[in-house]
Design a protein around this motif. Structure first.
Motif: not given
Length: 390
Positions: A323, A328, A194, A76, A130-131, A331, A326, A127, A138, A335
């Motif tokens: 997610l 941004a 990110r 993060d 997920s971005d 994340r 959560a 992660t 998702r 995760m």
């Protein structure tokens, strides 16, 4: 009209997503090679007993389990790419050094380091996934990405066994390290995923275990607990039922998971995270209860199929749920915590199953695992009601 409808669906499979999946495949292939090779190396080359084998194998899981939340915080704060690259290099360097040590203690220390690399690479990769995934896709993204894990852990062990028999364990370590370095090179091509933010993470309160991950983490423990016990003990349970082995049962379980995660990758998105979690835990509960409650071959086959459906749907849906809750900026932490639940359940599931089976028989072990899944289902139902009332 159909063209307009199609254009509103965000694209998922981009070149960057494919590169990330390829990096995951290369990494999990390296990980898979070590699964059979490490125990055989300890028992053979190092002349270690069962305790030594358990110690060396567990050392990897221990450091990976403990460090996943910290890996999430690093992801993060400093980005996904640095975690994947640093984790992959750490993994590769430690594995390449296996052949340089000649004691169980030294190999255990290297295995701890390998677990460190795993914690950072895995959390960074999942992660980043997920971005790259549109919010409404998702579940599909998680399902597709998980196929790299299953493929690597399916192909890697035979390669590790074959190389060990033909060229020795030193070759296994070097090939596995090389595969991990390929993952690093692919991660470099993926780049940083990110999202830019105006918030300074240093000004935010730091929670090692974010609230958004607590309930999904518990749900994942309930799901994986029974699966881990099933995988550990079904080979022996099949013998109890008079079968020559459990190969066809395990193949069927894996095939169901792979088919649903590929052909049915969009099911979690269409059902919705909450509903899909409930269905998955219900299937897991029924499947484990069928296996343990009716000790017959047809019940074993049917229960395995139902359990496979639950596992196939559950992990993507639970990660979706995490997610969705959560921000941004957390994340990675979410995760990291949720993936830590997999390690925890993988260790606790077989251990508790074994304790129950030792006193009451293996069928009772499956029934105990069904109770854990049922507890997860109750939590999912209660959590859904609470969300609906707010």
């Amino acid at each position: 009209m159909s063209t307009a409808a199609t254009s509103t669906v965000p694209r998922l499979v981009t070149p960057q997503f494919v590169l990330l999946g390829s990096a995951g495949l290369a990494y999990f292939l390296a990980d898979g090679m070590l699964v059979p090779a490490v125990p055989r190396y300890v028992a053979g080359q190092l002349a270690g007993g069962n305790l030594a084998v358990g110690l060396v194998v567990a050392a990897f899981s221990l450091s990976a389990l403990i460090l996943r939340p910290w890996a999430g915080r690093l992801v993060d704060r400093h980005g996904r790419s640095i975690a994947m690259i640093g984790g992959g290099i750490t993994f590769a360097a430690s594995v390449a050094a296996y052949g340089l040590v000649d004691s169980v203690g030294a190999l255990s220390a290297l295995r701890l380091l390998t677990g460190v690399g795993d914690a950072f690479f895995f959390v960074g990769a999942v992660t980043a996934m997920s971005d790259l995934a549109p919010a409404e896709r998702r579940g599909e993204a998680i399902s597709l990405f998980s196929l790299s894990l299953y493929a690597g852990l399916a192909i890697g062990p035979p390669i590790g066994e074959g190389l060990g028999g033909l060229a020795g364990f030193g070759t296994v370590w070097l090939v596995a390290a090389g595969s991990a370095l390929v993952a690093v090179l692919l991660a470099l091509r993926v780049g940083e995923t990110r999202e830019p933010t105006t918030d300074d993470p240093g000004d935010q309160p730091v929670r090692l275990i974010p609230r958004a991950a607590v309930v999904p983490g518990l749900l994942l423990v309930a799901l994986v607990w029974g699966m881990a016990g099933f995988l550990a003990f079904v080979p022996l349970y099949a013998l109890d039922l008079g079968l020559p082995g459990a190969g066809f049962v395990l193949f069927g379980f894996a095939a169901i998971v792979v088919v649903i995660r590929s052909v049915g990758a969009r099911i979690p998105d269409r059902l919705g995270a909450v509903r899909c979690v409930r269905v998955s835990l219900l299937c897991s509960t029924i499947g484990l209860a069928l296996i343990g409650g009716w000790p017959t071959v047809p019940s074993l086959v049917l229960g395995t199929a139902v359990l496979g459906i639950g596992v196939a749907l559950g992990t993507p849906a639970i990660m979706m749920l995490a997610l969705d809750r959560a921000g941004a900026g957390e994340r990675g932490a979410v995760m990291g915590t949720v993936s830590m639940s997999i390690d925890l359940a993988t260790g606790l599931g077989p251990a508790t199953f074994g304790l129950v089976a030792a006193g009451l028989g293996r069928g009772s072990g499956f029934l105990a695992a069904a109770l854990v899944a049922a507890a997860g289902l109750a939590l999912a139902v209660a959590g859904g009601r609470r969300t609906a009332s707010e």
